[in-house]
Motif scaffolding. Structure first.
Motif, mmCIF file in Angstrom:
data_model
loop_
_atom_site.group_PDB
_atom_site.id
_atom_site.type_symbol
_atom_site.label_atom_id
_atom_site.label_comp_id
_atom_site.label_asym_id
_atom_site.label_seq_id
_atom_site.Cartn_x
_atom_site.Cartn_y
_atom_site.Cartn_z
ATOM 1 N N GLU A 141 5.596 13.729 -0.586
ATOM 2 C CA GLU A 141 5.586 12.941 0.649
ATOM 3 C C GLU A 141 4.986 11.578 0.319
ATOM 4 O O GLU A 141 3.809 11.482 -0.022
ATOM 5 N N ILE A 142 5.776 10.528 0.401
ATOM 6 C CA ILE A 142 5.336 9.180 0.034
ATOM 7 C C ILE A 142 5.438 8.267 1.248
ATOM 8 O O ILE A 142 6.486 8.198 1.902
ATOM 9 N N TYR A 143 4.341 7.598 1.562
ATOM 10 C CA TYR A 143 4.288 6.636 2.653
ATOM 11 C C TYR A 143 3.943 5.259 2.088
ATOM 12 O O TYR A 143 3.241 5.160 1.074
ATOM 13 N N ALA A 144 4.401 4.206 2.756
ATOM 14 C CA ALA A 144 4.131 2.855 2.256
ATOM 15 C C ALA A 144 4.117 1.860 3.401
ATOM 16 O O ALA A 144 4.650 2.119 4.490
ATOM 17 N N MET A 166 13.657 7.964 -0.798
ATOM 18 C CA MET A 166 14.693 7.008 -0.404
ATOM 19 C C MET A 166 14.288 5.553 -0.621
ATOM 20 O O MET A 166 15.142 4.702 -0.857
ATOM 21 N N GLY A 167 13.002 5.234 -0.514
ATOM 22 C CA GLY A 167 12.606 3.839 -0.389
ATOM 23 C C GLY A 167 12.798 3.387 1.041
ATOM 24 O O GLY A 167 12.996 4.198 1.955
ATOM 25 N N PHE A 168 12.755 2.070 1.303
ATOM 26 C CA PHE A 168 13.008 1.515 2.638
ATOM 27 C C PHE A 168 14.454 1.041 2.727
ATOM 28 O O PHE A 168 14.950 0.340 1.830
ATOM 29 N N HIS A 169 15.143 1.406 3.810
ATOM 30 C CA HIS A 169 16.524 0.960 4.012
ATOM 31 C C HIS A 169 16.764 0.658 5.493
ATOM 32 O O HIS A 169 16.359 1.425 6.361
ATOM 33 N N ASP A 170 17.445 -0.468 5.758
ATOM 34 C CA ASP A 170 17.838 -0.818 7.122
ATOM 35 C C ASP A 170 19.155 -0.164 7.514
ATOM 36 O O ASP A 170 19.448 -0.011 8.699
ATOM 37 N N LYS A 177 4.723 4.026 6.663
ATOM 38 C CA LYS A 177 6.004 4.629 7.037
ATOM 39 C C LYS A 177 6.528 5.482 5.887
ATOM 40 O O LYS A 177 6.274 5.204 4.721
ATOM 41 N N ARG A 178 7.313 6.485 6.224
ATOM 42 C CA ARG A 178 7.867 7.384 5.217
ATOM 43 C C ARG A 178 8.863 6.664 4.321
ATOM 44 O O ARG A 178 9.708 5.910 4.805
ATOM 45 N N VAL A 220 0.855 -1.178 0.000
ATOM 46 C CA VAL A 220 0.000 0.000 0.000
ATOM 47 C C VAL A 220 0.894 1.231 0.000
ATOM 48 O O VAL A 220 1.867 1.306 0.758
ATOM 49 N N LEU A 221 0.575 2.204 -0.869
ATOM 50 C CA LEU A 221 1.324 3.454 -0.935
ATOM 51 C C LEU A 221 0.363 4.623 -1.011
ATOM 52 O O LEU A 221 -0.733 4.502 -1.552
ATOM 53 N N THR A 222 0.795 5.736 -0.469
ATOM 54 C CA THR A 222 0.076 6.989 -0.664
ATOM 55 C C THR A 222 1.093 8.094 -0.887
ATOM 56 O O THR A 222 2.202 8.047 -0.357
ATOM 57 N N LYS A 223 0.715 9.068 -1.697
ATOM 58 C CA LYS A 223 1.662 10.113 -2.097
ATOM 59 C C LYS A 223 0.958 11.459 -2.136
ATOM 60 O O LYS A 223 -0.118 11.595 -2.709
ATOM 61 N N ASN A 224 1.580 12.446 -1.520
ATOM 62 C CA ASN A 224 1.088 13.821 -1.592
ATOM 63 C C ASN A 224 1.905 14.564 -2.634
ATOM 64 O O ASN A 224 3.048 14.943 -2.400
#
Length: 482
Positions: free
Chosen positions: A324-327, A413-417, A345-346, A292-296
């Motif tokens: 602003e993208i959350y997923a 950025m995407g997701f990064h650990d 999360k951002r 799931v994604l949402t974007k402003n």
């Protein structure tokens, strides 16, 4: 008389057997339908902290205004669909609505990919092609404005085309263009191409679910010695761009979801829905993966390779400094009707640049910022990476005052650990001339706030570097003095 009786009896027998067969078939169909209904369940998803995460995204440009904010969507033409084929597939790099499809000759998709324009990239190639269809989902689109693309053919290929459209999935087509002929001096090798631009304003898109744009190919006017071979010749196209205008609430008020079957990794459900705290889908028994994604933003999310879970990714242009993208990702099993809670999360970090000069900076016209690191990509379900560069840049017109000598932008950025390198080249302009260029660099991951702090006019204190600070109000924060 006996023959007639026997004949009538045979007819009666056949009718009786047929009725039994129909009755049996109806019973079987009813049973299958009942079993299907019994094994399909409602899966309800609830967005945790919806009011604090998604609701602010529904406000135009969020609660903070960044420099050079864009006009509202209903007054501006946007890129709706875009293909460059450089990854060797037919997935768009921009798609306002998922999932547009390209096929040819009544549904074929066995196209290939060859050198495009520029020749370092790729184009999509068709052999023995008579017609090509772009099948576009057009929900929430108010106007289709223009289609542009580059085309060419092999030596024995088509040299003329005609563009038309359908709003009833191919039952009827209406003409958009007159026949477009290749120039006689257009060669079929190297960088030669025919750029085409076609207005789409005539398409009545409001209230439609889909629009099909068709390109039909013909022999056309041919150079001396050129013989048309409709079965073995090739036709290629590249740099497809479709623009238009969308509903002014369509982009900032949507959640996009993709659901994949865990056993085969294929896409089974997808959609773009109005942002709400809860939404539900019906699924049969099985195990599934969800994105799931949402974007402003005033531009759509870029989905790629979404038909297969492992190849699915999204990207976002560096030019969208306000995005602003959350997923969120989830895995769940359907045995009965269930409810899942999702925490978005951002996928971005906030970068702020603050200048400590005590002198007046109002004479600074603009600051150009270019990424010196590879572009970032978000793969929800795999560890894949992508080294493609994003050559776009930001142009900041800061309007500095005595009390405000800073600006900020969002870095997708995407997701990064683990931390990743971000590096920027800043070029400062005064009265249209460059007065300074310098670089800023740090190590961050998504969901962080980064502050670069230092002097803009280096002649005041040459050699002083920026100070970097990382803000812990989010998952982490970096401050850099310079």
């Amino acid at each position: 008389m006996k023959k007639n009786v026997k004949f009538n009896f045979n007819i009666f027998s056949l009718v009786f057997i047929f009725l039994l067969a129909v009755a049996s078939s109806c019973q079987k169909n009813k049973k299958i339908s009942d079993e299907l209904d019994e094994n399909v369940f409602s899966v309800k998803f609830k967005i945790k902290d919806f009011e604090s995460i998604v609701s602010p995204l529904q406000k135009a440009n969020g609660t903070r205004k960044l420099v050079s904010s864009k006009a509202s969507v209903n007054s501006k033409e946007e890129t709706l669909f875009k293909w460059d084929f450089d990854l060797g597939n037919a997935d768009p790099i921009i798609a306002f609505n998922p999932l547009p499809v390209i096929d040819y000759n009544n549904g074929k998709v066995d196209y290939g990919f060859t050198a495009g324009w520029p020749t370092t990239g790729k184009s999509i190639s068709f052999r023995g092609v008579e017609s090509i269809l772009f099948k576009l989902p057009v929900q929430q689109i108010e106007l289709l404005s223009n289609l542009s693309l580059d085309v060419n053919s092999s030596g024995t290929g088509p040299r003329a085309l005609l563009i038309d459209y359908s709003t009833d999935k191919g039952s009827n087509f209406s003409k958009l263009s007159d026949t477009i002929h290749y120039p006689l001096d257009l060669t079929s090798t190297g960088i030669s191409k025919l750029p085409i631009s076609q207005s789409l304003n005539a398409i009545p898109v409001m209230g439609k679910e889909a629009v099909w744009i068709r390109i039909r190919l013909y022999s056309g006017k041919r150079p001396p010695g050129s013989i048309y071979n409709p079965t073995s010749s090739t036709f290629k196209l590249d740099n497809v761009l479709i623009t238009g205008v969308v509903n002014d609430t369509a982009l900032q008020n949507k959640l996009y979801y993709h659901i994949y079957n865990a056993s085969g990794n294929e896409l089974v459900k997808q959609g773009g829905i109005s942002a709400a705290e809860t939404f539900a889908v019906d699924l049969p028994l099985g195990t599934y993966y969800l994105s799931v994604l949402t974007k402003n933003s005033n531009s759509p999310i870029v989905f790629a390779n979404s038909t297969n879970r492992n190849g699915f990714y999204i990207s976002n242009s560096f030019m969208e400094k306000e995005a602003e993208i959350y997923a969120v990702r989830d895995t769940f099993e359907v045995k009965q009707s269930i409810e899942r809670t999702l925490l978005l999360k951002r996928l971005y970090s906030e970068v702020k640049v603050e200048f400590t000069d005590i002198v007046d900076l109002s004479h600074i016209d603009s600051i150009r910022i270019q990424q010196k690191h590879p572009g970032f990509y978000y793969y929800p379900f795999s560890n894949s990476s992508n080294s493609q560069l994003d050559a776009t840049f930001l142009k900041i017109e800061p309007n500095f005052t005595e009390n405000n000598k800073s600006f900020f932008f969002n870095q997708f950025m995407g997701f990064h650990d683990t931390n990743k390198t971000i590096k920027y080249e800043l070029t400062v302009y005064e009265k249209g001339s460059v007065i300074r260029s310098f670089e800023l660099k740090s190590e961050v991951k998504n969901n962080m706030q980064v502050l670069f702090k230092g002097l803009l006019l280096e002649e005041i204190n040459p050699g002083q570097g920026f100070i970097i600070r990382k803000n812990e109000k989010w998952d982490g924060n970096v401050d850099v003095d310079f």
